[in-house]
Design a protein around this motif. Structure first.
Motif, PDB file in Angstrom:
ATOM      1  N   ALA A 382       0.833  -1.212   0.000  1.00  0.00           N
ATOM      2  CA  ALA A 382       0.000   0.000   0.000  1.00  0.00           C
ATOM      3  C   ALA A 382       0.863   1.255   0.000  1.00  0.00           C
ATOM      4  O   ALA A 382       0.587   2.222  -0.735  1.00  0.00           O
ATOM      5  CB  ALA A 382      -0.929  -0.016   1.207  1.00  0.00           C
ATOM      6  N   VAL A 383       1.898   1.257   0.800  1.00  0.00           N
ATOM      7  CA  VAL A 383       2.795   2.418   0.857  1.00  0.00           C
ATOM      8  C   VAL A 383       3.563   2.558  -0.447  1.00  0.00           C
ATOM      9  O   VAL A 383       3.752   3.664  -0.969  1.00  0.00           O
ATOM     10  CB  VAL A 383       3.749   2.285   2.061  1.00  0.00           C
ATOM     11  CG1 VAL A 383       4.813   3.386   2.030  1.00  0.00           C
ATOM     12  CG2 VAL A 383       2.972   2.345   3.361  1.00  0.00           C
ATOM     13  N   ASP A 384       4.050   1.456  -1.021  1.00  0.00           N
ATOM     14  CA  ASP A 384       4.823   1.499  -2.259  1.00  0.00           C
ATOM     15  C   ASP A 384       4.025   2.106  -3.409  1.00  0.00           C
ATOM     16  O   ASP A 384       4.575   2.833  -4.250  1.00  0.00           O
ATOM     17  CB  ASP A 384       5.299   0.098  -2.648  1.00  0.00           C
ATOM     18  CG  ASP A 384       6.419  -0.397  -1.753  1.00  0.00           C
ATOM     19  OD1 ASP A 384       6.976   0.412  -0.978  1.00  0.00           O
ATOM     20  OD2 ASP A 384       6.723  -1.615  -1.811  1.00  0.00           O
ATOM     21  N   PHE A 385       2.707   1.764  -3.484  1.00  0.00           N
ATOM     22  CA  PHE A 385       1.900   2.229  -4.616  1.00  0.00           C
ATOM     23  C   PHE A 385       1.153   3.540  -4.335  1.00  0.00           C
ATOM     24  O   PHE A 385       0.445   4.042  -5.212  1.00  0.00           O
ATOM     25  CB  PHE A 385       0.899   1.132  -5.012  1.00  0.00           C
ATOM     26  CG  PHE A 385       1.531   0.004  -5.764  1.00  0.00           C
ATOM     27  CD1 PHE A 385       1.753   0.100  -7.131  1.00  0.00           C
ATOM     28  CD2 PHE A 385       1.940  -1.148  -5.102  1.00  0.00           C
ATOM     29  CE1 PHE A 385       2.352  -0.944  -7.830  1.00  0.00           C
ATOM     30  CE2 PHE A 385       2.533  -2.192  -5.792  1.00  0.00           C
ATOM     31  CZ  PHE A 385       2.756  -2.091  -7.167  1.00  0.00           C
ATOM     32  N   THR A 386       1.267   4.061  -3.129  1.00  0.00           N
ATOM     33  CA  THR A 386       0.639   5.341  -2.826  1.00  0.00           C
ATOM     34  C   THR A 386       1.592   6.476  -3.211  1.00  0.00           C
ATOM     35  O   THR A 386       2.757   6.490  -2.789  1.00  0.00           O
ATOM     36  CB  THR A 386       0.301   5.435  -1.324  1.00  0.00           C
ATOM     37  OG1 THR A 386      -0.644   4.408  -1.002  1.00  0.00           O
ATOM     38  CG2 THR A 386      -0.295   6.795  -0.979  1.00  0.00           C
ATOM     39  N   PRO A 387       1.122   7.440  -3.995  1.00  0.00           N
ATOM     40  CA  PRO A 387       2.000   8.530  -4.427  1.00  0.00           C
ATOM     41  C   PRO A 387       2.338   9.475  -3.266  1.00  0.00           C
ATOM     42  O   PRO A 387       1.694   9.457  -2.219  1.00  0.00           O
ATOM     43  CB  PRO A 387       1.165   9.245  -5.499  1.00  0.00           C
ATOM     44  CG  PRO A 387      -0.241   8.943  -5.131  1.00  0.00           C
ATOM     45  CD  PRO A 387      -0.223   7.559  -4.547  1.00  0.00           C
ATOM     46  N   SER A 428       5.049  -9.143 -10.561  1.00  0.00           N
ATOM     47  CA  SER A 428       5.130  -7.875  -9.846  1.00  0.00           C
ATOM     48  C   SER A 428       4.893  -6.713 -10.807  1.00  0.00           C
ATOM     49  O   SER A 428       5.185  -6.817 -12.008  1.00  0.00           O
ATOM     50  CB  SER A 428       6.511  -7.734  -9.172  1.00  0.00           C
ATOM     51  OG  SER A 428       6.604  -6.507  -8.478  1.00  0.00           O
ATOM     52  N   LEU A 429       4.340  -5.638 -10.263  1.00  0.00           N
ATOM     53  CA  LEU A 429       4.119  -4.406 -11.034  1.00  0.00           C
ATOM     54  C   LEU A 429       5.156  -3.362 -10.631  1.00  0.00           C
ATOM     55  O   LEU A 429       5.657  -3.352  -9.508  1.00  0.00           O
ATOM     56  CB  LEU A 429       2.706  -3.866 -10.760  1.00  0.00           C
ATOM     57  CG  LEU A 429       1.546  -4.749 -11.222  1.00  0.00           C
ATOM     58  CD1 LEU A 429       0.222  -4.203 -10.691  1.00  0.00           C
ATOM     59  CD2 LEU A 429       1.510  -4.856 -12.737  1.00  0.00           C
ATOM     60  N   GLN A 430       5.458  -2.499 -11.561  1.00  0.00           N
ATOM     61  CA  GLN A 430       6.412  -1.434 -11.274  1.00  0.00           C
ATOM     62  C   GLN A 430       5.848  -0.458 -10.250  1.00  0.00           C
ATOM     63  O   GLN A 430       4.678  -0.089 -10.298  1.00  0.00           O
ATOM     64  CB  GLN A 430       6.772  -0.676 -12.552  1.00  0.00           C
ATOM     65  CG  GLN A 430       7.599  -1.480 -13.544  1.00  0.00           C
ATOM     66  CD  GLN A 430       7.975  -0.668 -14.767  1.00  0.00           C
ATOM     67  OE1 GLN A 430       7.344   0.343 -15.073  1.00  0.00           O
ATOM     68  NE2 GLN A 430       9.015  -1.100 -15.476  1.00  0.00           N
ATOM     69  N   ARG A 431       6.721  -0.026  -9.343  1.00  0.00           N
ATOM     70  CA  ARG A 431       6.327   0.981  -8.371  1.00  0.00           C
ATOM     71  C   ARG A 431       6.272   2.342  -9.064  1.00  0.00           C
ATOM     72  O   ARG A 431       7.171   2.671  -9.850  1.00  0.00           O
ATOM     73  CB  ARG A 431       7.322   1.042  -7.214  1.00  0.00           C
ATOM     74  CG  ARG A 431       7.013   0.114  -6.046  1.00  0.00           C
ATOM     75  CD  ARG A 431       6.688  -1.295  -6.434  1.00  0.00           C
ATOM     76  NE  ARG A 431       6.409  -2.177  -5.284  1.00  0.00           N
ATOM     77  CZ  ARG A 431       5.959  -3.382  -5.389  1.00  0.00           C
ATOM     78  NH1 ARG A 431       5.695  -3.887  -6.585  1.00  0.00           N
ATOM     79  NH2 ARG A 431       5.726  -4.101  -4.321  1.00  0.00           N
ATOM     80  N   PRO A 432       5.210   3.120  -8.788  1.00  0.00           N
ATOM     81  CA  PRO A 432       5.043   4.388  -9.506  1.00  0.00           C
ATOM     82  C   PRO A 432       6.201   5.368  -9.320  1.00  0.00           C
ATOM     83  O   PRO A 432       6.591   6.075 -10.267  1.00  0.00           O
ATOM     84  CB  PRO A 432       3.752   4.968  -8.911  1.00  0.00           C
ATOM     85  CG  PRO A 432       3.013   3.784  -8.369  1.00  0.00           C
ATOM     86  CD  PRO A 432       4.080   2.849  -7.891  1.00  0.00           C
ATOM     87  N   ASP A 433       6.799   5.416  -8.125  1.00  0.00           N
ATOM     88  CA  ASP A 433       7.830   6.425  -7.870  1.00  0.00           C
ATOM     89  C   ASP A 433       9.211   6.002  -8.309  1.00  0.00           C
ATOM     90  O   ASP A 433      10.048   6.849  -8.648  1.00  0.00           O
ATOM     91  CB  ASP A 433       7.840   6.799  -6.385  1.00  0.00           C
ATOM     92  CG  ASP A 433       7.964   5.587  -5.499  1.00  0.00           C
ATOM     93  OD1 ASP A 433       7.805   4.453  -6.003  1.00  0.00           O
ATOM     94  OD2 ASP A 433       8.207   5.755  -4.278  1.00  0.00           O
ATOM     95  N   THR A 434       9.520   4.693  -8.334  1.00  0.00           N
ATOM     96  CA  THR A 434      10.876   4.243  -8.693  1.00  0.00           C
ATOM     97  C   THR A 434      10.918   3.476 -10.018  1.00  0.00           C
ATOM     98  O   THR A 434      11.978   3.340 -10.622  1.00  0.00           O
ATOM     99  CB  THR A 434      11.443   3.333  -7.594  1.00  0.00           C
ATOM    100  OG1 THR A 434      10.644   2.146  -7.507  1.00  0.00           O
ATOM    101  CG2 THR A 434      11.449   4.050  -6.254  1.00  0.00           C
TER     102      THR A 434
END
Length: 478
Positions: A382-387, A428-434
């Motif tokens: 949740a934290v990884d995918f939250t902008p 796995s999906l790419q993380r939005p920020d990295t």
């Protein structure tokens, strides 16, 4: 046809044929047995009365006056005798006395046949010849229930045979007893047969139940479910079940090792190649900044390999478990609070708020380490995918006899092409920020942990945006 049905039909046929034979045999044997039991006391009665008749003889002739008087008095004297189901109100003995020529001198049936020739009757004829004389005669032709059984004895005085005394007993009362006995035998036969059928059904159930359990167990293994060998008792079925279990463990062990070796090889191939390439480039002369970048790449890829191996070992241990080991009460609110504290540096760096609400006393039975791993994976995703600047809401709710931990992020949601694959290993999906991907094992680990705890996990897009993950635990004793 099912084994249970075959056993039931076999028992039904065996019991039906066996009881029909036994009951018919007993019933058919009742009539001669009752008549035998009636004939035997008639022999004694005839002998005694013959001696009494001999005692009245004068000048070689039986004096029947005493008999006539006695039977007349008996007939006139009322009485009632309750013999089980039969009420007897009169003497139904018939006694007649003949001389040596077979002429009837006395007939207790109101003198009915006095003066008639009875020499041809079997009881009189055989007795006068010195043999055992008895006969059964129907009073009404064609009516078997009107039979009268006669037994005769010689009247001997001073060594000389003076005639014959014959005692007759109607079978009417005997037939009543026989009918009563037949009804009881048929009733007992039906009850016994029913009881044996019930026992047979229970027996077939006892025989087939382990087979059904073993079949269900084999079907579950075929479908890839985690199941334990059911209780099969101590019969040969249990031995067969143990053999199946040993075979399953052996085959699964071989397949499991082959699968994980192949998967691990495939997944670490890319980071190993990256490390190898960076190591080759480090042999060349280059500016310090570039060298540091390659060294960082080696560190990151090495960490990725370590993470993959660590999670694969955890997933492997979970998949090979048959159940929980160190079970104790776990306060879910307390676990979420500890995880929130551990994620605090990431939350602050991305300016993300993580709100927790719900029951502060919600407790489940389980392994604390595994429950923490499951919640950590969900909250970390949740934290990884939250902008940056977004928020994560976590609530603990009581639902349907269990406890649900609901995590709602404000990220971009799951792409349509990935909805059905998010629980696949290494997906796995790419993380939005990295733009980087994780090991792809996190949700697989979460699912295995929840299944071990008798619960489940769902991850889906929320209508208002973001993703909602729900972990449902059973309550203690639920």
């Amino acid at each position: 046809m099912k084994i249970r049905t075959r056993l039931f039909l076999g028992i039904l046929l065996a019991v039906g044929v066996g009881f029909a034979f036994v009951v018919d045999w007993v019933v058919d044997d009742l009539t001669p047995q009752y008549r035998e039991s009636t004939e035997e006391p008639l022999v004694d009665t005839a002998r005694i009365l013959a001696e009494l008749a001999a005692a009245t003889a004068t000048q070689g002739r039986v004096q029947v006056g005493q008999f006539r008087t006695a039977f007349q008095r008996v007939a006139e004297r009322p009485f009632t005798a309750q013999i089980y189901g039969l009420t007897k109100t009169r003497v139904d003995f018939r006694v007649y006395i003949t001389d040596m020529r077979g002429i009837v001198l006395f007939d207790s049936d109101r003198g009915r046949d006095e003066g008639k020739d009875y020499l041809e009757w079997r009881d009189v004829h055989l007795t006068l010849r010195g043999q055992y004389g008895a006969r059964s005669t129907r009073e009404q032709l064609g009516e078997p229930n009107t039979s009268v059984l006669y037994v005769a004895a010689p009247i001997i005085a001073h060594g000389e045979t003076l005639g014959v005394l014959s005692v007759g007993k109607p079978t009417t009362n005997i037939n009543v007893f026989i009918a009563q006995a037949q009804r009881k035998i048929y009733f007992a036969g039906w009850v016994s047969g029913l009881m044996i059928l019930v026992v047979g059904v229970l027996g077939s159930e006892m025989v087939t139940r382990p087979i059904r359990r073993l079949t269900k167990y084999a079907t579950a293994i075929r479908d890839g479910q985690r199941v334990t060998l059911p209780r099969l008792g101590r019969s040969e079925i249990a031995t067969l079940g143990n053999a199946f279990e040993e075979m399953r463990v052996t085959l699964e062990g071989k397949q499991y090792v082959e699968h994980y070796v192949q998967t691990l090889t495939h997944e670490i191939k890319s980071p190993v190649s990256a490390i190898h390439g960076a190591a080759e480039l480090l042999k060349e002369e280059m500016p310090p900044e570039r060298r540091d970048r390659f060294l960082e790449n080696i560190r990151v890829e090495a960490q990725r390999i370590a993470t993959i191996v660590e999670k694969m070992l955890l997933l492997s241990s979970l998949e090979n478990r048959q159940g929980l080991q160190e079970v104790e009460p776990v306060n879910l609110r307390e676990v979420v609070r500890e995880i929130t504290e551990s994620l605090q540096p990431v939350l602050e760096s991305k300016a993300i708020t993580l709100a927790v609400s719900g029951d502060e006393t919600a407790t489940v039975q389980g392994e604390p380490f595994l429950i923490r791993q499951a919640l950590l994976n969900i909250l970390q995703n949740a934290v990884d995918f939250t902008p940056r600047g977004g928020g994560v809401r976590t609530s603990i709710e009581a639902r349907d006899g269990g406890v649900a931990v609901v995590v709602h992020d404000t990220g971009p949601g799951i792409p349509a092409y990935a909805v059905e694959r998010i629980f696949e290993r290494f997906y796995s999906l790419q993380r939005p920020d990295t733009g980087k991907k994780s090991s792809g094992l996190g949700l697989s680990v979460v699912r295995e942990i929840m299944q071990l705890h008798g619960g489940g996990v769902t991850v889906q897009n929320a209508p208002e945006g973001g993703v909602v993950a729900r972990l449902v635990f059973a309550r203690p004793g639920g």
